[in-house]
Write a protein that holds these residues in place. Structure first.
Motif, PDB file in Angstrom:
ATOM      1  N   GLY A  80       0.628  -1.391   0.138  1.00 25.19           N
ATOM      2  CA  GLY A  80       0.452   0.207   0.313  1.00 25.19           C
ATOM      3  C   GLY A  80       0.566   1.052   0.088  1.00 25.19           C
ATOM      4  O   GLY A  80       0.345   1.836  -1.215  1.00 25.19           O
ATOM      5  N   VAL A  81       1.831   1.175   1.135  1.00 26.00           N
ATOM      6  CA  VAL A  81       2.719   2.342   1.320  1.00 26.00           C
ATOM      7  C   VAL A  81       3.357   2.661  -0.327  1.00 26.00           C
ATOM      8  O   VAL A  81       3.914   3.438  -0.939  1.00 26.00           O
ATOM      9  N   CYS A  82       4.280   1.428  -0.952  1.00 23.61           N
ATOM     10  CA  CYS A  82       4.603   1.782  -2.257  1.00 23.61           C
ATOM     11  C   CYS A  82       4.079   2.386  -2.967  1.00 23.61           C
ATOM     12  O   CYS A  82       4.173   2.625  -3.910  1.00 23.61           O
ATOM     13  N   GLY A  83       2.725   1.860  -3.810  1.00 23.72           N
ATOM     14  CA  GLY A  83       1.868   1.541  -4.753  1.00 23.72           C
ATOM     15  C   GLY A  83       1.117   3.968  -4.034  1.00 23.72           C
ATOM     16  O   GLY A  83       1.466   4.590  -5.118  1.00 23.72           O
ATOM     17  N   ALA A  84       1.599   4.561  -2.709  1.00 24.28           N
ATOM     18  CA  ALA A  84       0.662   5.302  -2.527  1.00 24.28           C
ATOM     19  C   ALA A  84       2.594   6.226  -2.551  1.00 24.28           C
ATOM     20  O   ALA A  84       2.193   7.658  -3.941  1.00 24.28           O
ATOM     21  N   VAL A  85       3.180   5.919  -2.684  1.00 21.63           N
ATOM     22  CA  VAL A  85       4.800   6.589  -3.060  1.00 21.63           C
ATOM     23  C   VAL A  85       4.476   6.795  -4.711  1.00 21.63           C
ATOM     24  O   VAL A  85       5.581   7.861  -5.320  1.00 21.63           O
ATOM     25  N   MET A  86       4.680   4.920  -4.953  1.00 24.41           N
ATOM     26  CA  MET A  86       4.452   5.293  -6.342  1.00 24.41           C
ATOM     27  C   MET A  86       3.399   6.700  -8.132  1.00 24.41           C
ATOM     28  O   MET A  86       4.131   7.549  -8.162  1.00 24.41           O
ATOM     29  N   GLN A  87       2.443   5.947  -7.023  1.00 24.60           N
ATOM     30  CA  GLN A  87       1.696   6.727  -7.810  1.00 24.60           C
ATOM     31  C   GLN A  87       1.902   8.602  -7.700  1.00 24.60           C
ATOM     32  O   GLN A  87       1.889   9.778  -8.813  1.00 24.60           O
ATOM     33  N   GLY A  88       2.405   9.027  -6.221  1.00 27.35           N
ATOM     34  CA  GLY A  88       2.860  10.309  -6.740  1.00 27.35           C
ATOM     35  C   GLY A  88       3.919  10.538  -7.113  1.00 27.35           C
ATOM     36  O   GLY A  88       4.330  11.542  -7.332  1.00 27.35           O
ATOM     37  N   VAL A  89       4.904   9.667  -7.509  1.00 20.72           N
ATOM     38  CA  VAL A  89       6.579  10.324  -8.042  1.00 20.72           C
ATOM     39  C   VAL A  89       6.202  10.181  -9.864  1.00 20.72           C
ATOM     40  O   VAL A  89       6.348  10.595 -10.245  1.00 20.72           O
ATOM     41  N   PHE A  90       5.244   9.544 -10.728  1.00 23.60           N
ATOM     42  CA  PHE A  90       4.260   9.595 -10.933  1.00 23.60           C
ATOM     43  C   PHE A  90       3.865  10.429 -11.493  1.00 23.60           C
ATOM     44  O   PHE A  90       3.312  10.863 -12.795  1.00 23.60           O
ATOM     45  N   ALA A  95      -0.295   3.778 -10.793  1.00 26.52           N
ATOM     46  CA  ALA A  95       1.084   3.443 -11.160  1.00 26.52           C
ATOM     47  C   ALA A  95       1.452   2.132  -9.804  1.00 26.52           C
ATOM     48  O   ALA A  95       0.216   2.372  -9.243  1.00 26.52           O
ATOM     49  N   GLU A  96       2.286   1.590  -9.092  1.00 23.28           N
ATOM     50  CA  GLU A  96       2.305   0.553  -8.932  1.00 23.28           C
ATOM     51  C   GLU A  96       3.540  -0.215  -8.583  1.00 23.28           C
ATOM     52  O   GLU A  96       3.990   0.528  -9.924  1.00 23.28           O
ATOM     53  N   PRO A  97       3.736  -0.590  -7.567  1.00 27.08           N
ATOM     54  CA  PRO A  97       5.102  -0.745  -8.003  1.00 27.08           C
ATOM     55  C   PRO A  97       5.647  -1.881  -8.751  1.00 27.08           C
ATOM     56  O   PRO A  97       6.541  -1.497  -9.307  1.00 27.08           O
ATOM     57  N   ALA A  98       5.199  -2.370  -9.401  1.00 29.47           N
ATOM     58  CA  ALA A  98       5.009  -3.543 -10.286  1.00 29.47           C
ATOM     59  C   ALA A  98       5.772  -3.139 -11.472  1.00 29.47           C
ATOM     60  O   ALA A  98       6.150  -3.473 -12.619  1.00 29.47           O
ATOM     61  N   VAL A  99       5.353  -1.517 -11.776  1.00 31.34           N
ATOM     62  CA  VAL A  99       5.713  -0.577 -12.695  1.00 31.34           C
ATOM     63  C   VAL A  99       7.570  -0.814 -13.330  1.00 31.34           C
ATOM     64  O   VAL A  99       7.933  -0.579 -14.991  1.00 31.34           O
ATOM     65  N   VAL A 100       7.980  -0.968 -12.022  1.00 35.92           N
ATOM     66  CA  VAL A 100       9.739  -0.556 -12.001  1.00 35.92           C
ATOM     67  C   VAL A 100       9.823  -1.514 -11.706  1.00 35.92           C
ATOM     68  O   VAL A 100      11.381  -1.757 -11.951  1.00 35.92           O
ATOM     69  N   GLY A 101       9.222  -2.972 -12.720  1.00 40.53           N
ATOM     70  CA  GLY A 101       9.884  -4.145 -12.648  1.00 40.53           C
ATOM     71  C   GLY A 101      10.668  -4.571 -11.438  1.00 40.53           C
ATOM     72  O   GLY A 101      11.098  -5.995 -10.954  1.00 40.53           O
ATOM     73  N   VAL A 102       9.895  -4.741 -10.051  1.00 42.70           N
ATOM     74  CA  VAL A 102      10.192  -5.119  -8.667  1.00 42.70           C
ATOM     75  C   VAL A 102       9.718  -6.633  -8.230  1.00 42.70           C
ATOM     76  O   VAL A 102      10.243  -7.134  -8.585  1.00 42.70           O
ATOM     77  N   SER A 103       8.486  -6.825  -8.669  1.00 41.88           N
ATOM     78  CA  SER A 103       8.097  -7.905  -8.524  1.00 41.88           C
ATOM     79  C   SER A 103       7.977  -9.327  -9.477  1.00 41.88           C
ATOM     80  O   SER A 103       8.553 -10.561  -9.511  1.00 41.88           O
ATOM     81  N   SER A 104       8.409  -8.503 -11.143  1.00 37.87           N
ATOM     82  CA  SER A 104       9.166  -9.965 -11.971  1.00 37.87           C
ATOM     83  C   SER A 104      10.285  -9.932 -11.904  1.00 37.87           C
ATOM     84  O   SER A 104      10.965 -11.069 -11.602  1.00 37.87           O
ATOM     85  N   THR A 159      10.333   2.004 -20.297  1.00 36.33           N
ATOM     86  CA  THR A 159      11.471   1.079 -20.163  1.00 36.33           C
ATOM     87  C   THR A 159      11.109  -0.166 -18.632  1.00 36.33           C
ATOM     88  O   THR A 159      11.810  -1.271 -19.159  1.00 36.33           O
ATOM     89  N   GLY A 160      10.514  -0.115 -17.929  1.00 32.78           N
ATOM     90  CA  GLY A 160       9.773  -0.549 -16.729  1.00 32.78           C
ATOM     91  C   GLY A 160       9.135  -2.145 -17.648  1.00 32.78           C
ATOM     92  O   GLY A 160       9.153  -2.859 -17.579  1.00 32.78           O
ATOM     93  N   PHE A 267      -1.495  -5.450  -7.724  1.00 33.55           N
ATOM     94  CA  PHE A 267      -2.980  -4.831  -7.489  1.00 33.55           C
ATOM     95  C   PHE A 267      -3.232  -3.793  -5.945  1.00 33.55           C
ATOM     96  O   PHE A 267      -4.057  -3.621  -5.694  1.00 33.55           O
ATOM     97  N   VAL A 268      -2.816  -4.345  -4.754  1.00 34.99           N
ATOM     98  CA  VAL A 268      -3.046  -4.294  -3.196  1.00 34.99           C
ATOM     99  C   VAL A 268      -2.967  -2.910  -3.772  1.00 34.99           C
ATOM    100  O   VAL A 268      -2.667  -1.419  -3.150  1.00 34.99           O
ATOM    101  N   GLY A 269      -1.012  -2.606  -4.111  1.00 36.78           N
ATOM    102  CA  GLY A 269      -0.594  -0.482  -4.217  1.00 36.78           C
ATOM    103  C   GLY A 269      -1.376   0.035  -5.287  1.00 36.78           C
ATOM    104  O   GLY A 269      -1.412   1.043  -4.821  1.00 36.78           O
ATOM    105  N   LEU A 270      -2.376  -0.885  -6.181  1.00 37.08           N
ATOM    106  CA  LEU A 270      -2.946   0.058  -6.870  1.00 37.08           C
ATOM    107  C   LEU A 270      -4.462   0.372  -6.555  1.00 37.08           C
ATOM    108  O   LEU A 270      -4.913   2.137  -6.370  1.00 37.08           O
TER     109      LEU A 270
END
Length: 344
Positions: A80-90, A95-104, A159-160, A267-270
């Motif tokens: 949840g926190v990662c999603g909030a930060v990613m949406q703020g940065v982008f 946006a969610e953490p998977a965008v930058v390749g963490v999960s994969s 790039t992600g 989807f949790v981070g979204l």
């Protein structure tokens, strides 16, 4: 309703929900423990009562159930926190953490460990390689997206997407070269599960979660300024590039730590940050802590469902979050399109 009262009410509801779902989840399963006995056991461990449960119930609660409950809260809160930060940065609610390749990236590390049969860290080998894979992949995405010392949001996202495609191809190759047992283990890991949670795993993740959440809250004011636009943020003294790098690194650390033990949970981070933003507004000083509790509540409820929907079965938790998150994502797309008057 006054904003302060509304914020207090939302936080109270989230905290109460987390506590209630955690207690119910701890007592639910093949060996059921009544909620009153769960509560008594917790009070006994805190030294507030002399009531004792039978040894079998105590063992089930404190060796199996509570480690899983705590790990679920940590993973859900982190996502949840990662999603909030990613949406703020982008500056993008999709946006969610998977965008930058963490999960994969974590999936590549874990799959490599499973296929190769490495055990040099004992039971921590697969999570350790998952953590390393997620962190390295995220830093690689950021490095490849930079040009002339700067990174643009669109370039970072594209790039992600490209790196995610490559990592999925690597996972497919590893699955193709693996035996049947390893292949099934990789598939199960990718679907997400918290069934193997133990206290040593919780102790490993907790410091990274605590540091990551603290740093994310410290970045709140700068994220609010970034929401005004990059140029305006720079005029107000924000080093946008440093902020973006710091945010991506802290998201990589938190998300990689989470998914290295839980597998891929989407989807949790979204869902959580966007839903809470509609309730509480865009201010990150409130949104980030709310997303911590909201993510913990959502994943705890999903894990409870994963363990109790079918008798003698433990469903992959990532499957349940996708069942909820998919329709929500579609609704979000339609809502965004209506508000913007179309994509063109």
């Amino acid at each position: 309703m006054n904003r302060g009262v509304k914020v207090t009410a939302v936080f109270a509801a989230l905290v109460a929900g987390v506590v209630a779902v955690s207690l119910v989840s701890a007592g639910s399963g093949q060996f059921g423990v009544p909620l009153s006995q769960v509560f008594d056991s917790v009070l006994h461990r805190l030294g507030l009562t002399e009531t004792r449960l039978d040894p079998f119930a105590e063992g089930a609660l404190w060796q199996v159930r509570f480690p899983r409950v705590v790990m679920t809260l940590l993973v859900g809160g982190v996502l949840g926190v990662c999603g909030a930060v990613m949406q703020g940065v982008f500056g993008n609610p999709l946006a969610e953490p998977a965008v930058v390749g963490v999960s994969s990236g974590a999936a590549v590390g874990a799959s490599l460990s499973i296929v190769a049969g490495w055990t040099f860290f004992g039971a921590f080998t697969t999570p350790a390689l998952g953590f390393a894979g997620g962190l390295v992949t995220t830093l690689l995405v950021y490095a490849l997206s930079r040009s002339r010392g700067r990174s643009e949001v669109v370039t970072l996202i594209l790039t992600g997407v490209a790196v995610n495609a490559v990592t999925m191809a690597i996972i497919s190759f590893l699955m193709f070269s693996a035996d049947q047992a390893a292949r099934e283990q990789i598939v199960f890991w990718q679907l997400g599960s918290l069934a193997g949670s133990r206290w040593p795993y919780v102790v490993t993740v907790l410091p990274l979660v605590a540091v990551g959440v603290a740093v994310s809250i410290a970045l709140s004011r700068k994220l609010d300024l970034l929401a005004l636009g990059e140029r305006q943020a720079r005029h107000l003294g924000v080093d946008v590039e440093r902020l973006r790098l710091g945010a991506v690194v802290i998201v990589a650390l938190m998300a990689a730590a989470a998914v290295s033990y839980s597998g891929i949970i989407g989807f949790v981070g979204l869902i959580v940050p966007h839903g809470l933003r509609m309730l509480l507004g865009p201010g990150h000083r409130v949104l980030i802590p709310a997303s911590l509790f909201g993510g913990a509540l959502l994943l705890a409820a999903a894990d409870l469902g994963a363990r109790t929907l079918f008798t003698y079965a433990d469903l992959p938790i990532g499957m349940l979050t996708a069942l909820v998150g998919g329709p929500f994502f579609f609704w979000l797309l339609l809502r965004t399109r209506r508000r913007s008057g179309g994509w063109a």
